[in-house]
Design a protein around this motif. Structure first.
Motif, mmCIF file in Angstrom:
data_model
loop_
_atom_site.group_PDB
_atom_site.id
_atom_site.type_symbol
_atom_site.label_atom_id
_atom_site.label_comp_id
_atom_site.label_asym_id
_atom_site.label_seq_id
_atom_site.Cartn_x
_atom_site.Cartn_y
_atom_site.Cartn_z
ATOM 1 N N LYS A 124 0.826 -1.216 0.000
ATOM 2 C CA LYS A 124 0.000 0.000 0.000
ATOM 3 C C LYS A 124 0.853 1.255 0.000
ATOM 4 N N LYS A 125 2.081 1.152 0.503
ATOM 5 C CA LYS A 125 2.988 2.303 0.517
ATOM 6 C C LYS A 125 3.583 2.587 -0.856
ATOM 7 N N GLY A 126 3.483 1.612 -1.752
ATOM 8 C CA GLY A 126 4.008 1.810 -3.094
ATOM 9 C C GLY A 126 5.331 1.123 -3.354
ATOM 10 N N ASP A 127 5.968 0.571 -2.298
ATOM 11 C CA ASP A 127 7.195 -0.188 -2.539
ATOM 12 C C ASP A 127 6.828 -1.653 -2.753
ATOM 13 N N TRP A 128 7.851 -2.500 -2.883
ATOM 14 C CA TRP A 128 7.619 -3.909 -3.194
ATOM 15 C C TRP A 128 8.200 -4.786 -2.095
ATOM 16 N N THR A 129 7.552 -5.921 -1.865
ATOM 17 C CA THR A 129 8.022 -6.856 -0.853
ATOM 18 C C THR A 129 7.719 -8.281 -1.314
ATOM 19 N N THR A 130 8.125 -9.254 -0.508
ATOM 20 C CA THR A 130 7.947 -10.662 -0.860
ATOM 21 C C THR A 130 7.406 -11.443 0.330
ATOM 22 N N GLU A 131 6.833 -12.599 0.031
ATOM 23 C CA GLU A 131 6.458 -13.561 1.069
ATOM 24 C C GLU A 131 6.709 -14.963 0.538
ATOM 25 N N LEU A 132 7.191 -15.828 1.409
ATOM 26 C CA LEU A 132 7.418 -17.225 1.054
ATOM 27 C C LEU A 132 6.074 -17.953 0.995
ATOM 28 N N VAL A 133 5.768 -18.573 -0.154
ATOM 29 C CA VAL A 133 4.461 -19.230 -0.289
ATOM 30 C C VAL A 133 4.562 -20.735 -0.547
#
Length: 525
Positions: free
Chosen positions: A334-343
């Motif tokens: 929502k802040k506009g940056d990018w992130t990841t999650e292990l799925v």
């Protein structure tokens, strides 16, 4: 729906000269496409007159949307780069054309044409197009040339597939000095066409064999190397794959390793020495600046293939991490940056009789169906392909699996001592009397999502190290029937292209391309 190679339906008789042909698909799988009335809207696309995809005859290549692509015609041929590097055969590499259309008079799958590449020991690896669905709105563009970077020599081959799609011919060769002098890059890997008509190629090294992740731009008409896409100083420590999405003004790139470390095979010591990557990188598409580097750590070591969802409004996708044997979801916050999650995490197996006491699965290729419902990946060491329902993007659900070779077959030298997934070692995979050497690796899905094509070669130095018998007998191309309604994959035991029977000797076949585009080459804007 889980299946091993030995649990598949029997072969049926072939009406052509006694050669086996495809048996009816198993329960739950969808039968082949109906015959279509052909209208020629592209050198490779025959669109049904009743199809919603024939909206205009003046459009450019590909399809307007991913869902339109799913309604496209059944693929008739595929292109596969084939190499002799690291084998005992001293012949030119080739681009093979394979017939995969059951309605064709030459069917009963086989190689129907071979374009020899003039330089010995080039490692043809991945390929891309001069134009794809990203140029769909430009009627001046056509998908007529296949771009084939050579991973070791750093040449770039441009192949004409429009004059005669079933017999491609060489159009131009870009020599490595162009790439090295103008860009300071070497070892080109991934090629994508851009909406403006240029070609962009991601590279994994510098001319000295060190790791360097940068991007070369080529003119889409002359194929002159124009220079670097990235800003000066923004090249990453390693390179490999990339995928862009202009609607979100973003590109994501990944990392393999330093070419000098890759050259003679995999060595865990090189990982400890920092010669393999663990990060993905976020780029501003319009300014070409690197915005973020996201370190996935050892759990995400060696992030290779990256795939955005095909729907261009979706600001998310997945990356498969080879050594970590994991899949990460990346997404914009929502802040506009990018992130990841292990799925997804495929657990290693404790083994004896192998190079290390624990064997990772080694996820080497992933792809997403055009409707963004299923994710597929190959475990090159364990020997299986998996199908996940990704309707819940954060919680993929395993719905299909098939073992097609690999390092833990029940009659092999490796014994599994402890398996967190508590599965028996699979039996060897035999198709039409041939035992599959190697393991499922490169994947390509039919546009409608009903057939998954698979080859077994990864990279010749690693093939030689982990599957030496494949170099002696050649790789293969297989096909699985896909239930794209409920999930499930089953090997078609009537389909096999045996690259061990090539005229000059066994070859290693790698990535597959459909002439009309596919889910790993086309990007929608």
């Amino acid at each position: 729906m889980l299946a091993s190679c030995q649990q598949l339906p029997p072969e049926g008789p072939c009406p052509v000269a006694g050669v086996p042909t495809a048996a009816p698909p198993p329960t739950g799988c969808i039968a082949s496409d109906p015959d279509r009335t052909a209208l020629q809207t592209d050198p490779f696309l025959r669109i049904t007159s009743s199809s919603s995809t024939m909206a205009c005859l003046s459009c450019g290549p590909g399809y307007k949307t991913p869902l339109d692509a799913m309604k496209g015609p059944r693929g008739e041929i595929v292109y596969l780069p084939c190499i002799y590097r690291n084998t005992d055969v001293h012949e030119a590499r080739l681009l093979a054309t394979g017939d995969v259309d059951p309605r064709s008079p030459t069917y009963c799958p086989r190689v129907i044409h071979r374009l020899e590449v003039p330089n010995l020991r080039d490692e043809l690896h991945h390929s891309g197009w001069n134009a794809c669905s990203s140029c769909h709105g430009d009627a001046t563009k056509s998908r007529s040339l296949l771009i084939l970077p050579a991973l070791i020599s750093s040449r770039i081959y441009v192949v004409d597939v429009a004059t005669d799609p079933r017999a491609p011919r060489m159009h131009k060769i870009v020599e490595p000095t162009e790439l090295m002098w103008k860009c300071g890059l070497a070892n080109p890997h991934t090629s994508h066409c851009l909406g403006n008509g240029q070609i962009m190629i991601g590279c994994i090294g510098d001319p000295s064999g060190n790791g360097k992740g940068g991007f070369a731009l080529l003119d889409g008409e002359s194929f002159e190397v124009l220079g670097n896409w990235e800003k000066p100083g923004d090249a990453t420590a390693f390179g490999y794959d990339f995928w862009y999405q202009p609607r979100h003004n973003v590109m994501i790139s990944t990392e393999w390793g330093a070419p000098k470390a890759l050259a003679k095979g995999f060595d865990m010591q090189h990982v400890k020495e920092g010669l393999y990557g663990t990060s993905i990188h976020v780029w501003d598409w319009s300014s070409h600046e690197k915005l973020q580097s996201i370190d996935l750590g050892m759990e995400g070591a060696v992030p290779l293939e990256v795939r955005f969802l095909h729907e261009p409004s979706a600001a998310e996708g997945y990356v498969g991490c080879a050594l970590g044997s994991t899949v990460y979801r990346f997404f914009r916050t929502k802040k506009g940056d990018w992130t990841t999650e292990l799925v997804i995490k495929v657990p290693s197996k404790k083994v004896e009789g192998w190079a290390m006491p624990e064997m990772p699965s080694l996820i080497t290729d992933i792809l997403i169906s055009l409707d963004d419902r299923y994710l597929y990946f190959s475990n090159w060491l364990h020997g299986d392909i998996r199908q996940y329902d990704i309707t819940d993007r954060s919680k993929p659900r395993l719905v299909g699996q098939a073992f097609l070779g690999g390092s833990i077959q029940s009659d092999g030298a490796v014994r599994v001592l402890e398996d967190p997934e508590d599965r028996e070692q699979p039996p060897p995979c035999v198709i039409k009397g041939k035992r599959v050497q190697g393991s499922p690796q490169m994947l390509q899905l039919s546009l409608d999502g009903r057939r998954l094509y698979v080859t077994t070669s990864l990279y010749s130095a690693w093939d030689k190290q982990f599957y030496p018998d494949m170099l002696k007998e050649g790789s293969v191309m297989m096909q699985l029937d896909v239930d794209n309604v409920n999930g499930g994959i089953v090997l078609n035991k009537d389909f096999l292209v045996d690259f061990g029977k090539e005229p000059h000797g066994p070859v290693l076949a790698h990535e597959l391309r459909y002439p009309g585009g596919d889910c790993t080459s086309d990007i929608w804007l």
